[in-house]
Each structure stands twice: as structure tokens, then as C-alpha cells.
Scaffold this active site. Structure first.
Site, short mmCIF file in Angstrom:
data_model
loop_
_atom_site.label_atom_id
_atom_site.label_comp_id
_atom_site.label_asym_id
_atom_site.label_seq_id
_atom_site.Cartn_x
_atom_site.Cartn_y
_atom_site.Cartn_z
N LYS A 70 -1.63 21.77 -15.76
CA LYS A 70 -2.88 21.59 -16.49
C LYS A 70 -3.60 20.36 -15.95
O LYS A 70 -2.96 19.35 -15.63
CB LYS A 70 -2.56 21.44 -17.98
CG LYS A 70 -3.78 21.37 -18.91
CD LYS A 70 -3.32 21.29 -20.35
CE LYS A 70 -4.47 21.22 -21.34
NZ LYS A 70 -4.00 21.19 -22.75
N SER A 145 -5.93 24.57 -25.81
CA SER A 145 -6.75 24.09 -24.72
C SER A 145 -6.16 24.39 -23.33
O SER A 145 -6.83 24.26 -22.32
CB SER A 145 -6.96 22.57 -24.84
OG SER A 145 -5.70 21.90 -24.76
N SER A 169 -1.95 23.78 -28.48
CA SER A 169 -2.58 24.09 -27.20
C SER A 169 -1.67 24.69 -26.14
O SER A 169 -2.14 25.06 -25.07
CB SER A 169 -3.26 22.84 -26.63
OG SER A 169 -4.40 22.51 -27.37
#
Length: 478
Positions: A70, A145, A169
Site C-alpha cells: 500500500k 482504504s 481498511s
């Protein structure tokens, strides 16, 4: 070559049937073939990945396995933007501890994945650069997210990826994209090098195709880190040894006082079916209560923005990142932050600053911290009766783009089942438990005791063995 599970890749490498470079090339080919549609990656380091694969020798728990990170995890010499204009050209001078641990284990980083800006969102629609699409339905969101990491694994572009979980997330996009998503106990995995959103809630964890793969990755990234003051002095455990496939005698807690009125009927039916399969496999189902979890979303949206307000104060145009022109220092601050931050980030900074301001601190932030203690105490009482707590991961399957982006409250309620575990610092995992009639994945969430990932993984792995179906190939596979 098709990207398989971490375990299958490791077995192939150990038998010398394939090389690390073979798997990197396979991963890069899948990215080239699919990412134009999915848009999971913000940066692909093809040449760097090939060089890392060719240089590999020796031994390691993930030797030769390609993966993605990420884009809020710092990578030395590689862009790390947190999907924000304010960090658009930022290249860190150091790497996150998890990146260093994966490199030491022999993993091969192929690229950085898209996300909601500064991890603030539940749909990856808040990225400043692009909208990641759900591989199962390209007109639906992948969740957030960590939507880019979830979509990259679901589409078969990498066998695993890391995300961060502040209020759901990892687990919520795992549910939306039909993969396994694990949020470890707070402190189990070092946060050094993670671009902070809410420091008392953030935790790093893996997306994988199977629970066993999640255990492999957790083993590689966990352990005490002196560079992170919140890192717990816990020994690294053999998580794969806990995967017995057996749930006999395991007590499964079912929450009876959650408001289920907003839960999609297909989600409820799939979760009820999963509980029945666990019971048929020998688990004992126990009714429990978590009375203060009804206040978890409100509590979270005071604590998390307050911490974000403090953490994001560093992006001022002076030290690094974007700097806008201004005739005075104050004007430069205002323009930099106005141009650099997106709407959702600004919204949360303002909420957090207000909650911490003079005259409101006691009324909002302090009361939220007291409620957080009550939520944690509810879990402690519940775990005297059960070993693992089971809920839906999200109240609905993936929704269409634009469906909730203009209604922040509706978007925030997506995390109603995941937020309590973050407030209590507990480990949680999402495992696919079904599909809607329209082919959208549904996730089953399990929450365990603090630092008892072994029991959590055992229960999730055992469910995977008895659930009676394999996730079909996503739409993007054609």
C-alpha cells in the site's frame, strides 16, 4: 504462468521447478494485462523487481514471492504518496520495517498500490490520482482504504499485498474483493515507516488468497521493533502450525445486541450459513453481548480525526512534500494545504481540530476515549465466554462508484462491524463466505483475543476447509 497462492509458489520454488524471476515476470505480465482496467497500482517498479529477483539467494520464509505494498508504507528510493497531491513527488530516504522484513525474508516488491488519500475512506474513491475498480464488478468500488492492495490480490496480479487498517481498511476491502484480509493485534506488527493517520488505531496486515498464506506473511512481518514505541515485546510465533483444520471445542461468539437492520439480506444469509457450517464442524456457538459497540462509529470519528489533525500538521509546505507559492508564511501554509489535501482529508482534519480545541476537548475527545475503554471491556467480558467472535465484515457487498461518496455518514457506516476491533486493539480477519446473486463477494469477520492470532487463524482456516465453495475467477479475468 498464473499467479498462485504463496504456498504453491514456495513449493514450486523449493522443487526448483521455477525461479524467483519466473514469478516476477508472471506478476508483471498480469499487471500489464489487467491493471489498465483495475487501476490497482500507483507505481510499478518492473526493473527493480527483476534485479531483486535475480539477486536472490540463500533462504527465507518468502524467498522469491512477488508482492505489493500500500502506498502509505515508505520505500527507500521508490515513490510513496499516500495517494495525496501533497506527497506527489515524495521519495523516502528509508523503508518501513515491514518492507525491510519482507526483503529479508526474500520477498520481491513489484509495486505500490492505490488507496484512499492518507487512508481516509472506505471505497478508494478519495485517491488523488485514480479510482481502483473491483475485479469482480468493474463498475463497483473495491472498498477502502486499502482498495488497491485488495484488488491487486483478487485480480491475481500478486499473491499477496500489505495494507493498513485503522477502522476496517484491510478487512472491508478484503470482503468486497473476495480475498482474505488480516488485521493483527495493535503492536504485533511494527508501524515504523507507515505514514500515520491515527497512531493509536493504525495496524499493518496482509491480503492473501488463503488463510494459510496470511499466516505465512504474518510470520514474516511480525515481531518487536525498537524503532516503534508502540511495538509489543511479543515473540514471533509459528502461525502456520496453528492451522489444524479443526474447530472441535472452539467457542464461536455470536453478537445478539448488534443492530442488524442495515445489513443486506444476502450478507446476513451468507454469515448465518457460515456459522452453521462452523457449528456442524464441531464448534460451540455462544451468544454474547457487546453493548457499547453501538457507539463505536461515533467514538472512532472523534478519536481518529483528532489524531489525524495532529499527525497531518507536519504537511505544511516547509519540510517536504508540496509547497504552494504565497507572499507570507501563513498564505503559503493555507495554499499548500488547500491545494494538497482532498475534501475527505480536509473534513477529518477540521473535525479533529474542533474536537481537540479549547472548551470542546472534554466534551468530545475525552468522552470518546472513555467510551473506547468501555468497548474494550465489553470484549474482555465476551472472551470469557468464547474464543472467537463472528460478525459480517461489512453490512453490504461492494457498492457502485458515486453511490455513497456524497453522503459521508453512509460511507462511515460501512465500517460499523470493523471499527470496534480497532478501538479495542484486537486482531480481526475477513474470509470470503459467499457471493450475492449478482456475483459480488461477501466476507465473514472473525475477531480474536489480543495477541491470539493463532486461534483466530485456526478458526478462519477451519471455516475455509468446510465452507464448500471456491471463489470464482473475477470479471477482469474475462
Amino acid at each position: 504462468m498464473t499467479i498462485h497462492s504463496v504456498k504453491a509458489i514456495l513449493e514450486s520454488l523449493q522443487k526448483k521447478e521455477t525461479s524467483p524471476l519466473d514469478w516476477v515476470e508472471a506478476s508483471l505480465a498480469e499487471i500489464a494485462n489487467k491493471d489498465g482496467k483495475v487501476q490497482a497500482f500507483l507505481h510499478v517498479d518492473a526493473e527493480g523487481a527483476r534485479q531483486r529477483a535475480q539477486a536472490l539467494e540463500g533462504s527465507g520464509g518468502l524467498l522469491g514471492v512477488p508482492y505489493a505494498l500500500k502506498d502509505n508504507l515508505c520505500t527507500e528510493g521508490m515513490p510513496t504518496t499516500a495517494a495525496s497531491r501533497i506527497l506527489e513527488n515524495y521519495i523516502p530516504p528509508y523503508s518501513a520495517t515491514v518492507a525491510n522484513k519482507l526483503a529479508a525474508a526474500g520477498g520481491v516488491l513489484v509495486g505500490k498500490t492505490n488507496m484512499d488519500e492518507f487512508a481516509m475512506g472506505s471505497s478508494t474513491e478519495n485517491s488523488a490520482f485514480q479510482k481502483t475498480r473491483n475485479p469482480y464488478h468493474l463498475d463497483h468500488v473495491p472498498g477502502g482504504s486499502s482498495g488497491g492492495s485488495a484488488a491487486a490480490v483478487a485480480a491475481g496480479m500478486v499473491p499477496f499485498a500489505l495494507g493498513s487498517d485503522t477502522g476496517g481498511s484491510i478487512r472491508q476491502p478484503a470482503s468486497f474483493c473476495g480475498v482474505v484480509g488480516l488485521k493483527p493485534t495493535y503492536g504485533r506488527v511494527s508501524r515504523f515507516g507507515l505514514i500515520a493517520f491515527a497512531s493509536s488505531l493504525d495496524q499493518i496486515g496482509p491480503f492473501t488468497r488463503t488463510v494459510e498464506d496470511a499466516a505465512y506473511v504474518l510470520q514474516a512481518i511480525s515481531g518487536h521493533d525498537p524503532l516503534d514505541s508502540t511495538s509489543a515485546p511479543q515473540p514471533t510465533e509459528d502461525f502456520t502450525a496453528a492451522l489444524t483444520g479443526d474447530v472441535k471445542g472452539l467457542r464461536i461468539g455470536v453478537v445478539t445486541d448488534f443492530d442488524m437492520s442495515g445489513v443486506d439480506p444476502e450478507v446476513k444469509a451468507a454469515v448465518d450459513g457460515a456459522i452453521a457450517k462452523l457449528q456442524a464442524a464441531g464448534a460451540e456457538v455462544v451468544e454474547i453481548q457487546l453493548p457499547h459497540s453501538q457507539y463505536a462509529v461515533a467514538t472512532y470519528y472523534l478519536i481518529a480525526p483528532a489524531e489525524a489533525s495532529s499527525n497531518l500538521a507536519r504537511y505544511d509546505g516547509v519540510r517536504y512534500g508540496k509547497r504552494a507559492a504565497g507572499e507570507t508564511l501563513l498564505e503559503m501554509y493555507e495554499r499548500t494545504r488547500s491545494e494538497g489535501f482532498g475534501i475527505e482529508v480536509k473534513r477529518r482534519i477540521m473535525i479533529g481540530t474542533y474536537a481537540l480545541s479549547s472548551g470542546y476537548y472534554d466534551a468530545y475527545y475525552l468522552r470518546a476515549q472513555k467510551m473506547r475503554t468501555l468497548i474494550r471491556q465489553d470484549y474482555e467480558a465476551a472472551f470469557e465466554k468464547c474464543d472467537v467472535i463472528v460478525t459480517p465484515t461489512a453490512p453490504t457487498p461492494a457498492f457502485r462508484f458515486g453511490e455513497k461518496v456524497d453522503n459521508p455518514l453512509q460511507m462511515y457506516l460501512n465500517d460499523v462491524f470493523t471499527i470496534p476491533a480497532n478501538l479495542a486493539g484486537l486482531p480481526g480477519i475477513s474470509v470470503p463466505c459467499g457471493l450475492t446473486q449478482s456475483g459480488l463477494p461477501i466476507g465473514l469477520q472473525m475477531v480474536g483475543r489480543a495477541f491470539d492470532e493463532r486461534t483466530l487463524l485456526r478458526a478462519a482456516h477451519a471455516y475455509e476447509q468446510v465452507r464448500g465453495f471456491e471463489m470464482p475467477a473475477p470479471e477482469v479475468n474475462g
